[in-house]
Design a protein around this motif. Sequence first.
Motif, PDB file in Angstrom:
ATOM      1  N   MET A 211       0.849  -1.205   0.000  1.00  0.00           N
ATOM      2  CA  MET A 211       0.000   0.000   0.000  1.00  0.00           C
ATOM      3  C   MET A 211       0.872   1.237   0.000  1.00  0.00           C
ATOM      4  SD  MET A 211      -1.233  -0.393   3.958  1.00  0.00           S
ATOM      5  CE  MET A 211      -0.007  -0.548   5.269  1.00  0.00           C
ATOM      6  N   TRP A 212       0.433   2.260  -0.672  1.00  0.00           N
ATOM      7  CA  TRP A 212       1.199   3.515  -0.690  1.00  0.00           C
ATOM      8  C   TRP A 212       1.130   4.207   0.665  1.00  0.00           C
ATOM      9  CZ3 TRP A 212       4.198   2.807  -4.377  1.00  0.00           C
ATOM     10  CH2 TRP A 212       3.825   2.551  -5.705  1.00  0.00           C
ATOM     11  N   HIS A 213       2.194   4.911   1.007  1.00  0.00           N
ATOM     12  CA  HIS A 213       2.263   5.641   2.270  1.00  0.00           C
ATOM     13  C   HIS A 213       1.162   6.701   2.370  1.00  0.00           C
ATOM     14  CE1 HIS A 213       4.105   8.060   5.529  1.00  0.00           C
ATOM     15  NE2 HIS A 213       4.698   6.923   5.858  1.00  0.00           N
ATOM     16  N   GLY A 214       0.821   7.307   1.262  1.00  0.00           N
ATOM     17  CA  GLY A 214      -0.207   8.356   1.263  1.00  0.00           C
ATOM     18  C   GLY A 214      -1.626   7.833   1.315  1.00  0.00           C
ATOM     19  N   ASP A 215      -1.783   6.515   1.356  1.00  0.00           N
ATOM     20  CA  ASP A 215      -3.104   5.897   1.343  1.00  0.00           C
ATOM     21  C   ASP A 215      -3.255   4.903   2.497  1.00  0.00           C
ATOM     22  OD1 ASP A 215      -5.648   5.411   0.272  1.00  0.00           O
ATOM     23  OD2 ASP A 215      -4.944   3.886  -1.123  1.00  0.00           O
TER      24      ASP A 215
ATOM     25  N   THR B  22      -7.268   2.652  -2.608  1.00  0.00           N
ATOM     26  CA  THR B  22      -8.609   3.208  -2.441  1.00  0.00           C
ATOM     27  C   THR B  22      -8.731   4.507  -3.234  1.00  0.00           C
ATOM     28  OG1 THR B  22      -7.957   4.376  -0.421  1.00  0.00           O
ATOM     29  CG2 THR B  22      -8.990   2.230  -0.146  1.00  0.00           C
ATOM     30  N   ILE B  23      -9.950   4.779  -3.688  1.00  0.00           N
ATOM     31  CA  ILE B  23     -10.235   6.021  -4.406  1.00  0.00           C
ATOM     32  C   ILE B  23     -11.516   6.628  -3.840  1.00  0.00           C
ATOM     33  CG2 ILE B  23     -10.724   7.098  -6.628  1.00  0.00           C
ATOM     34  CD1 ILE B  23      -9.153   4.907  -7.981  1.00  0.00           C
ATOM     35  N   PRO B  24     -11.414   7.712  -3.061  1.00  0.00           N
ATOM     36  CA  PRO B  24     -12.597   8.384  -2.534  1.00  0.00           C
ATOM     37  C   PRO B  24     -13.114   9.434  -3.526  1.00  0.00           C
ATOM     38  CG  PRO B  24     -10.631   9.325  -1.542  1.00  0.00           C
ATOM     39  CD  PRO B  24     -10.162   8.269  -2.495  1.00  0.00           C
ATOM     40  N   THR B  25     -14.411   9.688  -3.493  1.00  0.00           N
ATOM     41  CA  THR B  25     -14.977  10.727  -4.371  1.00  0.00           C
ATOM     42  C   THR B  25     -14.749  12.115  -3.797  1.00  0.00           C
ATOM     43  OG1 THR B  25     -17.124  10.447  -3.273  1.00  0.00           O
ATOM     44  CG2 THR B  25     -16.754   9.206  -5.319  1.00  0.00           C
ATOM     45  N   ARG B  26     -14.652  12.202  -2.482  1.00  0.00           N
ATOM     46  CA  ARG B  26     -14.424  13.498  -1.815  1.00  0.00           C
ATOM     47  C   ARG B  26     -13.257  13.316  -0.848  1.00  0.00           C
ATOM     48  NH1 ARG B  26     -18.197  17.103  -0.437  1.00  0.00           N
ATOM     49  NH2 ARG B  26     -17.902  16.658   1.786  1.00  0.00           N
ATOM     50  N   TYR B  27     -12.290  14.225  -0.915  1.00  0.00           N
ATOM     51  CA  TYR B  27     -11.104  14.026  -0.074  1.00  0.00           C
ATOM     52  C   TYR B  27     -10.299  15.308   0.079  1.00  0.00           C
ATOM     53  CZ  TYR B  27      -8.895  13.743  -4.671  1.00  0.00           C
ATOM     54  OH  TYR B  27      -8.480  14.022  -5.956  1.00  0.00           O
ATOM     55  N   TRP B  28      -9.492  15.300   1.127  1.00  0.00           N
ATOM     56  CA  TRP B  28      -8.432  16.294   1.294  1.00  0.00           C
ATOM     57  C   TRP B  28      -7.128  15.639   0.852  1.00  0.00           C
ATOM     58  CZ3 TRP B  28     -11.730  15.523   5.660  1.00  0.00           C
ATOM     59  CH2 TRP B  28     -12.606  16.599   5.936  1.00  0.00           C
ATOM     60  N   GLN B  29      -6.283  16.385   0.183  1.00  0.00           N
ATOM     61  CA  GLN B  29      -4.965  15.869  -0.176  1.00  0.00           C
ATOM     62  C   GLN B  29      -3.913  16.830   0.358  1.00  0.00           C
ATOM     63  OE1 GLN B  29      -4.190  15.045  -4.372  1.00  0.00           O
ATOM     64  NE2 GLN B  29      -2.954  13.295  -3.779  1.00  0.00           N
ATOM     65  N   PHE B  30      -3.078  16.348   1.262  1.00  0.00           N
ATOM     66  CA  PHE B  30      -2.130  17.193   1.956  1.00  0.00           C
ATOM     67  C   PHE B  30      -0.905  17.497   1.084  1.00  0.00           C
ATOM     68  CE2 PHE B  30      -4.796  15.257   5.059  1.00  0.00           C
ATOM     69  CZ  PHE B  30      -4.920  16.163   6.090  1.00  0.00           C
ATOM     70  N   ASN B  31      -0.266  18.600   1.401  1.00  0.00           N
ATOM     71  CA  ASN B  31       0.929  19.013   0.646  1.00  0.00           C
ATOM     72  C   ASN B  31       2.182  18.416   1.274  1.00  0.00           C
ATOM     73  OD1 ASN B  31       2.377  20.366  -1.352  1.00  0.00           O
ATOM     74  ND2 ASN B  31       2.678  22.164  -0.052  1.00  0.00           N
ATOM     75  N   SER B  32       2.170  17.111   1.468  1.00  0.00           N
ATOM     76  CA  SER B  32       3.308  16.393   2.026  1.00  0.00           C
ATOM     77  C   SER B  32       3.984  15.614   0.904  1.00  0.00           C
ATOM     78  CB  SER B  32       2.831  15.426   3.117  1.00  0.00           C
ATOM     79  OG  SER B  32       1.806  14.576   2.619  1.00  0.00           O
ATOM     80  N   TRP B  33       5.150  15.024   1.191  1.00  0.00           N
ATOM     81  CA  TRP B  33       5.875  14.325   0.132  1.00  0.00           C
ATOM     82  C   TRP B  33       5.057  13.174  -0.459  1.00  0.00           C
ATOM     83  CZ3 TRP B  33       6.642   9.151   0.229  1.00  0.00           C
ATOM     84  CH2 TRP B  33       6.571   8.507   1.458  1.00  0.00           C
TER      85      TRP B  33
ATOM     86  N   PRO C 292     -10.109  10.921   3.147  1.00  0.00           N
ATOM     87  CA  PRO C 292     -11.465  11.111   2.608  1.00  0.00           C
ATOM     88  C   PRO C 292     -12.261  12.104   3.443  1.00  0.00           C
ATOM     89  CG  PRO C 292     -10.896   8.787   2.699  1.00  0.00           C
ATOM     90  CD  PRO C 292      -9.817   9.520   3.469  1.00  0.00           C
ATOM     91  N   LYS C 293     -13.140  12.827   2.769  1.00  0.00           N
ATOM     92  CA  LYS C 293     -14.079  13.703   3.460  1.00  0.00           C
ATOM     93  C   LYS C 293     -15.326  12.892   3.811  1.00  0.00           C
ATOM     94  CE  LYS C 293     -12.712  18.018   1.194  1.00  0.00           C
ATOM     95  NZ  LYS C 293     -13.167  19.157   0.350  1.00  0.00           N
TER      96      LYS C 293
END
Length: 204
Positions: free
Chosen positions: A44-48, A149-160, A166-167
């Motif tokens: 799994m990806w670190h961002g997920d 996973t793929i959410p329809t609504r989400y926040w995506q942070f400005n991290s590496w 998900p919202k």
Amino acid sequence: MWKKFKKDIAPYFLYFIVKFIYFTNKKVYHHPAHDDKEPFIVCMWHGDLISQIYNYFGFRKNGVVKAMVSENRDGETITKLAAMFKIWAIRGSSSKGAAKVMLSALKELKLGNDVAISPDGPRGPRHSIADGIVIIAQKSGKKIVCFNTIPTRYWQFNSWDKFVLPKPFGKIDFYISEPFSVDGMELEEAKALIKEKMLVHTMK
């Protein structure tokens, strides 16, 4: 004060936020039709990371999974949060305790438990594949399964890692690939295959 908050309070705070978010989202699972009950390696990806808790237990309700978590301070917060969801940690990283964590992962797989790895963590680059997942898969003889996973609504942070949270009140599609083996492959060939399969359902 901040260190104490991150260590002792933040995990509980995050737990209730995560529970609320996923309770209010419609969950659609795209999982393999059959489960052979064989232990596997979760990729799994670190961002997920957070979403994979629900992805895993949506597939193996009573499964036991041990997640490889960094030895750094953020790892302590993640370890405590994960434990609240009954996901246990194997502490270590490629730069600290590498041999120990590798042996621990192999032991867990031999015992019949699943092992979860984010091959681009804990420092990236994003969507890279480190050597560890290939080595563990080949030494254990266990198969790898890609979790996305793929959410329809989400926040995506400005991290590496472009961390995605998900919202509430949306829909989340949970994807798990068919198990696949990297036995007999050269290191770079195996890493390329893992990345190819991981990118099928990866958010940009």
